[in-house]
Design an enzyme around this catalytic site. Structure first.
Site, mmCIF file in Angstrom:
data_model
loop_
_atom_site.group_PDB
_atom_site.id
_atom_site.type_symbol
_atom_site.label_atom_id
_atom_site.label_comp_id
_atom_site.label_asym_id
_atom_site.label_seq_id
_atom_site.Cartn_x
_atom_site.Cartn_y
_atom_site.Cartn_z
ATOM 1 C CB CYS A 80 19.785 28.057 64.377
ATOM 2 S SG CYS A 80 18.194 28.072 64.328
ATOM 3 C CB CYS A 83 17.670 32.766 64.596
ATOM 4 S SG CYS A 83 18.615 31.602 65.620
ATOM 5 C CB CYS A 128 17.781 27.461 68.301
ATOM 6 S SG CYS A 128 18.795 29.304 68.198
ATOM 7 C CB CYS A 131 15.088 31.362 66.867
ATOM 8 S SG CYS A 131 15.365 29.643 66.387
ATOM 9 C CB CYS A 151 20.784 12.875 67.757
ATOM 10 S SG CYS A 151 20.331 11.854 66.384
#
Length: 164
Positions: A80, A83, A128, A131, A151
């Site tokens: 991510c 984070c 995510c 976060c 995707c």
């Protein structure tokens, strides 16, 4: 000279402009819930690029075929951008031809899936776990063994190559 073809084409273009204007003025959704990593909106704007902020915090979508991660072939981890949560192993990446980095399976516990009924269609959004940042969507047209296609927006992730 006005023909049926030009009249029809103009009507289609006008309709498309009206629909695009309608969706452009819709308020964008924000990640909801309690997460391990949380920041105020102002803090996220300082931490992320404008493009990352739009996708991760406003559920935007990057233009297809624009992410360098589409062509990333090295062994490593996709994490991510908000984070550093590890999301996908490079071995689970495949070329879907859609213009966005695609994976057939996330790292266990790395993502959250939620219903997304925006733009008049039912989809499953992917966030995510750490976060709450919007990553993209998952579809059921991927390769085996899962049959899934995660995707993802490349701007929402960063690549961490495996140690040599």
């Amino acid at each position: 000279m006005m023909t049926r073809r030009t009249l029809f084409g103009g009507a289609v273009a006008t309709f498309g402009a009206v629909v695009a204007a309608r969706f452009a003025t819709m308020p964008k959704a924000h990640a909801t819930g309690t997460f391990e990593i949380e920041h105020t909106d102002a803090e996220w704007k300082k931490l992320l690029t404008p493009e990352q902020y739009d996708v991760l915090r406003q559920e935007g979508t990057e233009a297809p075929f624009t992410s360098p991660l589409n062509h990333e072939k090295r062994k490593g981890i996709f994490a991510c951008a908000g984070c550093d949560q590890q999301l996908f192993e490079s071995e689970k990446k495949f070329d879907s031809g859609t213009g966005w980095p695609s994976f057939w399976q996330p790292i266990k516990g790395a993502v959250i899936e939620k219903s997304d009924n925006s733009f008049g269609m039912a989809r499953t959004a992917v966030e995510c776990h750490r976060c709450g940042g919007h990553l993209g969507h998952v579809f059921d047209d991927g390769p085996q063994p899962t049959g899934l296609r995660y995707c993802m927006n490349g701007v929402a992730m960063k690549f961490m190559p495996a140690a040599a």
